[in-house]
Design a protein around this motif. Structure first.
Motif, PDB file in Angstrom:
ATOM      1  N   UNK A  94      -0.978  20.541  12.760  1.00 32.22           N
ATOM      2  CA  UNK A  94      -1.086  19.124  13.141  1.00 32.22           C
ATOM      3  C   UNK A  94      -1.952  18.375  12.136  1.00 32.22           C
ATOM      4  N   UNK A  95      -3.052  19.006  11.707  1.00 31.78           N
ATOM      5  CA  UNK A  95      -3.903  18.371  10.692  1.00 31.78           C
ATOM      6  C   UNK A  95      -3.104  18.184   9.407  1.00 31.78           C
ATOM      7  N   UNK A  96      -2.283  19.166   9.124  1.00 25.24           N
ATOM      8  CA  UNK A  96      -1.422  19.087   7.940  1.00 25.24           C
ATOM      9  C   UNK A  96      -0.442  17.926   8.078  1.00 25.24           C
ATOM     10  N   UNK A  97       0.182  17.785   9.249  1.00 30.10           N
ATOM     11  CA  UNK A  97       1.132  16.693   9.479  1.00 30.10           C
ATOM     12  C   UNK A  97       0.446  15.337   9.318  1.00 30.10           C
ATOM     13  N   UNK A  98      -0.807  15.249   9.778  1.00 35.65           N
ATOM     14  CA  UNK A  98      -1.486  13.956   9.694  1.00 35.65           C
ATOM     15  C   UNK A  98      -1.760  13.598   8.240  1.00 35.65           C
ATOM     16  N   UNK A  99      -2.066  14.615   7.439  1.00 36.22           N
ATOM     17  CA  UNK A  99      -2.265  14.359   6.009  1.00 36.22           C
ATOM     18  C   UNK A  99      -0.956  13.908   5.365  1.00 36.22           C
ATOM     19  N   UNK A 100       0.135  14.575   5.727  1.00 34.28           N
ATOM     20  CA  UNK A 100       1.441  14.204   5.174  1.00 34.28           C
ATOM     21  C   UNK A 100       1.818  12.778   5.596  1.00 34.28           C
ATOM     22  N   UNK A 101       1.487  12.410   6.840  1.00 32.42           N
ATOM     23  CA  UNK A 101       1.803  11.066   7.338  1.00 32.42           C
ATOM     24  C   UNK A 101       1.098  10.007   6.483  1.00 32.42           C
ATOM     25  N   UNK A 102      -0.179  10.238   6.202  1.00 32.50           N
ATOM     26  CA  UNK A 102      -0.920   9.285   5.377  1.00 32.50           C
ATOM     27  C   UNK A 102      -0.319   9.193   3.980  1.00 32.50           C
ATOM     28  N   UNK A 103       0.056  10.357   3.452  1.00 31.59           N
ATOM     29  CA  UNK A 103       0.624  10.396   2.107  1.00 31.59           C
ATOM     30  C   UNK A 103       1.967   9.664   2.063  1.00 31.59           C
ATOM     31  N   UNK A 104       2.758   9.815   3.128  1.00 31.49           N
ATOM     32  CA  UNK A 104       4.048   9.134   3.203  1.00 31.49           C
ATOM     33  C   UNK A 104       3.883   7.617   3.172  1.00 31.49           C
ATOM     34  N   UNK A 105       2.853   7.135   3.862  1.00 33.38           N
ATOM     35  CA  UNK A 105       2.592   5.691   3.874  1.00 33.38           C
ATOM     36  C   UNK A 105       2.198   5.223   2.471  1.00 33.38           C
ATOM     37  N   UNK A 106       1.357   6.013   1.808  1.00 32.37           N
ATOM     38  CA  UNK A 106       0.898   5.617   0.469  1.00 32.37           C
ATOM     39  C   UNK A 106       2.079   5.553  -0.494  1.00 32.37           C
ATOM     40  N   UNK A 107       2.929   6.587  -0.468  1.00 26.56           N
ATOM     41  CA  UNK A 107       4.067   6.597  -1.400  1.00 26.56           C
ATOM     42  C   UNK A 107       5.022   5.446  -1.071  1.00 26.56           C
ATOM     43  N   UNK A 108       5.269   5.228   0.224  1.00 27.36           N
ATOM     44  CA  UNK A 108       6.164   4.146   0.627  1.00 27.36           C
ATOM     45  C   UNK A 108       5.619   2.764   0.279  1.00 27.36           C
ATOM     46  N   UNK A 109       4.293   2.635   0.258  1.00 26.32           N
ATOM     47  CA  UNK A 109       3.704   1.341  -0.082  1.00 26.32           C
ATOM     48  C   UNK A 109       3.685   1.133  -1.587  1.00 26.32           C
ATOM     49  N   UNK A 110       3.555   2.264  -2.290  1.00 26.48           N
ATOM     50  CA  UNK A 110       3.488   2.175  -3.747  1.00 26.48           C
ATOM     51  C   UNK A 110       4.858   1.870  -4.343  1.00 26.48           C
ATOM     52  N   UNK A 111       5.915   2.538  -3.827  1.00 33.84           N
ATOM     53  CA  UNK A 111       7.227   2.473  -4.455  1.00 33.84           C
ATOM     54  C   UNK A 111       7.960   1.166  -4.213  1.00 33.84           C
ATOM     55  N   UNK A 112       8.926   0.889  -5.079  1.00 33.29           N
ATOM     56  CA  UNK A 112       9.688  -0.348  -4.936  1.00 33.29           C
ATOM     57  C   UNK A 112      11.107  -0.080  -4.464  1.00 33.29           C
ATOM     58  N   UNK A 113      11.667   1.066  -4.826  1.00 37.71           N
ATOM     59  CA  UNK A 113      13.039   1.351  -4.395  1.00 37.71           C
ATOM     60  C   UNK A 113      13.074   2.670  -3.646  1.00 37.71           C
ATOM     61  N   UNK A 114      14.119   2.819  -2.839  1.00 39.57           N
ATOM     62  CA  UNK A 114      14.294   4.052  -2.073  1.00 39.57           C
ATOM     63  C   UNK A 114      14.432   5.254  -3.009  1.00 39.57           C
ATOM     64  N   UNK A 115      15.210   5.054  -4.092  1.00 44.69           N
ATOM     65  CA  UNK A 115      15.432   6.157  -5.023  1.00 44.69           C
ATOM     66  C   UNK A 115      14.128   6.671  -5.600  1.00 44.69           C
ATOM     67  N   UNK A 116      13.294   5.716  -5.977  1.00 40.37           N
ATOM     68  CA  UNK A 116      12.001   6.047  -6.561  1.00 40.37           C
ATOM     69  C   UNK A 116      11.158   6.901  -5.603  1.00 40.37           C
ATOM     70  N   UNK A 117      11.013   6.450  -4.377  1.00 35.29           N
ATOM     71  CA  UNK A 117      10.133   7.183  -3.463  1.00 35.29           C
ATOM     72  C   UNK A 117      10.771   8.493  -2.994  1.00 35.29           C
ATOM     73  N   UNK A 118      12.113   8.515  -2.897  1.00 37.70           N
ATOM     74  CA  UNK A 118      12.769   9.765  -2.503  1.00 37.70           C
ATOM     75  C   UNK A 118      12.527  10.814  -3.576  1.00 37.70           C
TER      76      UNK A 118
END
Ligand SMILES: Nc1ncnc2c1ncn2[C@@H]1O[C@H](COP(=O)(O)OP(=O)(O)OP(=O)(O)O)[C@@H](O)[C@H]1O
Ligand SMILES: [Mg+2]
Lengths: 380, 309
Positions: A275-299
């Motif tokens: 669960x702690x691992x999932x929470x870290x991944x969740x935060x990371x997902x938000x950061x990558x999604x906020x950083x990226x401009x296109x779906x292809x880029x973040x995928x």
């Protein structure tokens, strides 16, 4: 308010569940990985902890009482000894030990006697088998030496007395109770696959959806509703966290039911680590999604990052078999923390407190990455 | 009621909205008319709380959008310029989502979704994914999502852009119904005719500045009774000016080497005489446009360009 965040998270999870890809990658692919990689690296059934590995032993009638001692030592090494007479049947076993004729007589007469160990598989699991057989034989030799040193003739009685005395140095290592064997088979694959799939699914779905929502103006529209922005952010984090928890539940249930996985003495702590691992991944997902401009880029970034972190962090193979530099690197990677914690709990059967530092490190990183997320989160 | 006071929004050096002030009243449609990039969406963004104003104040029914953001947003329905819809979901699911985002729950949410679905005439397509809808149907649904919670103030950002005539009619009808029930509507568009037929009050915005506002009659009187005449070709600006100085009833709005803009009464009747005079000034006329008094001519008069260029 929490209810707004919960509303956003719930809806997002619901919409993910409408997508076939999510089902394939969250519910199906991990099981495929469990099975194939688990089988390749360990052998099905080969290292299921509650079922002892079998070793076939061909015993001539005149082997004598020394065989009984060897047998005892083999069993101490977690091997189930099966005496097999029929040569055809004997060949059917993957681990085979042949005892020479007149074993006891020859050894006591000071002649050389050779035991033959054969195995059908190669690789990690089989190295471990050889280690266990060798250990059993050396321990028996040590028993003989100790017995003779004490001035006794070696007889079944003298060996029996020896077996009663407190364990010698060699035996202390043997009987420490906590296995220090390299994790193999499902013990390695199931935690490794779970850590990797939580990372990959939470990261890619989390990041891609955020970019799509932003591109379609959905985030902007949400920001014009009475829902507070921090609730929108928290809701987005929460949905990713929940996706991770779903993935974890799938892994634990399927691992237990389909693969007979033994989660060690502290299953609740296994769950806490994941669960702690999932929470870290969740935060990371938000950061990558906020950083990226296109779906292809973040995928692309999500998958690349997941694979690299998984490989270097020890999700694909036990970190013990990699070069020293990789083992050192692992200590600095979050995947490494997660895997190390999983091994401590599952393979080495340590208790829950042993992984508190790992959980702490993951939660601190979750907060740090999450804070970065709040800084770069964009509605438009 | 929407009160906008000295609103300014800058993106770096670019001033997207400059010192805008207006008031939109309940039961009325306030139109914000302007070309692409004029600052319409930016104004809407500041009102809906999406953008933080650089300066000035906006109040919705008395709630300041900055200091009482949530209270003001609760009164607002926003139809964004883009189709902000979940394309993989059905019309009903979209309506329910946005209704719930405004706090509707349970049976109230369900019955309201059904009601709005009928209102936007999509009841036959209720369970189909929205991505299968035509552009006009998606716009109608986009509107439906904005009115789920019966907002008292409605912000519509170019609701009819790129919509077939039938859907457009339906949309305009729906807006009028909303207003009849007492809502206050802010309506942005770059269609002159739409602004003229629909809006009770209007502001014209160009390059971030409100260049004129009032009701239709007031705006028309700003144009006066005179036509706008636009000529392109090759001109000697100075000679043209001195020649036209003697020409009765003509006002020169703009004169340069390529373009002349003149204002005069009943321009068509005086064209022959005007051309004669210009030829004496060695003008080479290639193209002539006459615009009769309208918002279009007001826009041209105020900005020197046509709305759609
Ligand atoms: N987030 C932003 N960052 C920088 N500049 C922006 C941003 N949003 C808008 N602008 C600029 O502000 C100006 C006004 O844009 P706005 O979208 O408000 O125009 P508009 O009147 O809605 O035009 P349209 O009819 O094309 O929708 C434009 O020059 C635009 O490029
Ligand atoms: Mg716009």
């Amino acid at each position: 308010m929490f209810s707004d965040a919960w509303f956003i998270a719930r809806k997002e999870i619901q919409y993910w569940m409408y997508e076939r890809e999510v089902w394939v990658w969250v519910f199906f692919m991990p099981l495929v990985f469990f099975y194939f990689i688990g089988t390749v690296t360990g052998g099905a059934g080969g290292s299921q902890p509650d079922q002892k590995d079998k070793i076939a032993v061909s015993v001539p009638d005149d082997a004598g009482f020394l065989f009984a001692q060897i047998r005892r030592r083999l069993e101490e090494n977690d091997l189930e000894v099966v005496e097999v007479k029929d040569p055809e049947q004997f060949k059917a076993y993957t681990r085979r030990l042949t005892i020479p004729a007149g074993l006891t007589q020859r050894v006591l007469a000071g002649e050389q006697a050779t035991l033959k160990f054969q195995r059908r598989r190669s690789g990690m699991g089989s190295d471990f088998d050889q280690l266990r057989v060798s250990r059993a034989v050396y321990t028996t030799v040590a028993d003989l030496v100790v017995s003779e040193d004490a001035g006794n003739d070696v007889t079944p009685d003298s060996l029996e007395r020896l077996n009663q005395v407190p364990p010698s140095l060699t035996l202390v290592v043997e009987s420490a109770g906590k296995r220090r064997a390299i994790p193999s088979g499902y013990e390695q694959t199931i935690p490794g696959t779970m850590v990797m799939f939580v990372l990959m699914n939470v990261l890619s779905n989390g990041a891609i959806t955020l970019v799509t929502d932003r591109r379609k103006g959905l985030l902007r529209r949400l920001a014009s509703t009475p829902i507070a922005r921090r609730d929108i952010f928290f809701g987005k984090w929460l949905s990713r966290m929940m996706l991770g928890l779903i993935q974890i539940a799938v892994g634990i249930v399927a691992g237990t039911v389909l693969f007979g996985m033994n989660w060690g003495a502290a299953l609740p702590m296994v769950f806490v680590v994941l669960a702690a691992w999932a929470s870290l991944c969740a935060s990371l997902g938000i950061v990558i999604g906020s950083w990226g401009r296109t779906e292809g880029q973040v995928a692309g970034l999500s998958v690349l990052l997941s694979l690299v972190l998984a490989a270097l962090g020890g999700c694909w193979w036990p970190i013990e078999i990699t070069p020293q530099w990789m083992q050192t690197l692992q200590m600095f990677l979050p995947t490494g923390w997660a895997m190390d914690a999983m091994h401590k709990l599952i393979s080495f059967q340590l208790d829950a407190t042993s992984v508190i530092p790992h959980v702490g490190a993951m939660l601190v990183t979750t907060t740090a990455v999450g804070w970065l997320g709040t800084r770069i989160f964009r509605f438009a | 009621m929407i009160e906008v006071e000295g609103l300014q929004k800058q993106f770096g050096d670019l001033v997207a909205v400059r010192d805008a002030s207006f008031v939109a009243h309940p039961g009325k449609i306030f139109g914000l008319l302007g070309p692409n990039g004029a600052g319409k969406s930016t104004t809407i963004g500041c009102i809906s709380g999406l953008l933080q104003p650089t300066a000035g104040h906006v109040r919705i029914l008395g709630h300041d959008v900055v200091t009482a953001g949530q209270a003001s947003r609760r009164q607002l329905g926003v139809m964004p310029q883009e189709l902000a819809l979940y394309e993989d979901l059905s019309a009903t699911e979209n309506l329910s989502f946005w209704g719930a985002a405004y706090g509707l729950r349970g049976s109230e949410l369900k019955s309201r979704a059904r009601e709005v679905l009928e209102f936007v005439a999509l009841q036959d397509r209720a369970v189909e994914p929205v991505k299968n809808f035509s552009g006009g149907m998606q716009r109608r649904l986009n509107y439906g999502c904005a009115i789920m919670h019966r907002p008292r103030v409605l912000l519509l950002d170019e609701p009819t852009a790129g919509v077939d005539p039938q859907s457009r009619m339906r949309l305009l009808e729906m807006v009028k119904e909303q207003v009849a029930s007492g809502a206050c509507v802010l309506y942005t568009t770059h269609y002159m005719e739409e602004a003229e037929t629909l809006c009770d009050e209007l502001a014209i915005i160009d390059q971030g500045t409100l260049i004129a506002q009032g009701d239709l009659a007031e705006l028309r009187s700003m144009v006066g009774q005179r036509d706008i005449l636009r000529l392109t070709g090759v001109f000697h600006a100075e000679r043209v000016r001195s020649t036209l100085a003697n020409f009765d009833g003509v006002e020169v709005l703009q004169a340069d080497e390529a373009t002349l803009r003149l204002e005069m009464r009943e321009a068509t009747r005086h064209l022959a005489k005007l051309f004669e005079a210009l030829q004496s000034a060695e003008a080479d006329i290639r193209e002539t446009t006459v615009t009769q008094p309208s918002l279009e001519s007001l826009f041209i008069k105020l900005t020197g360009k046509e709305m759609r260029e």
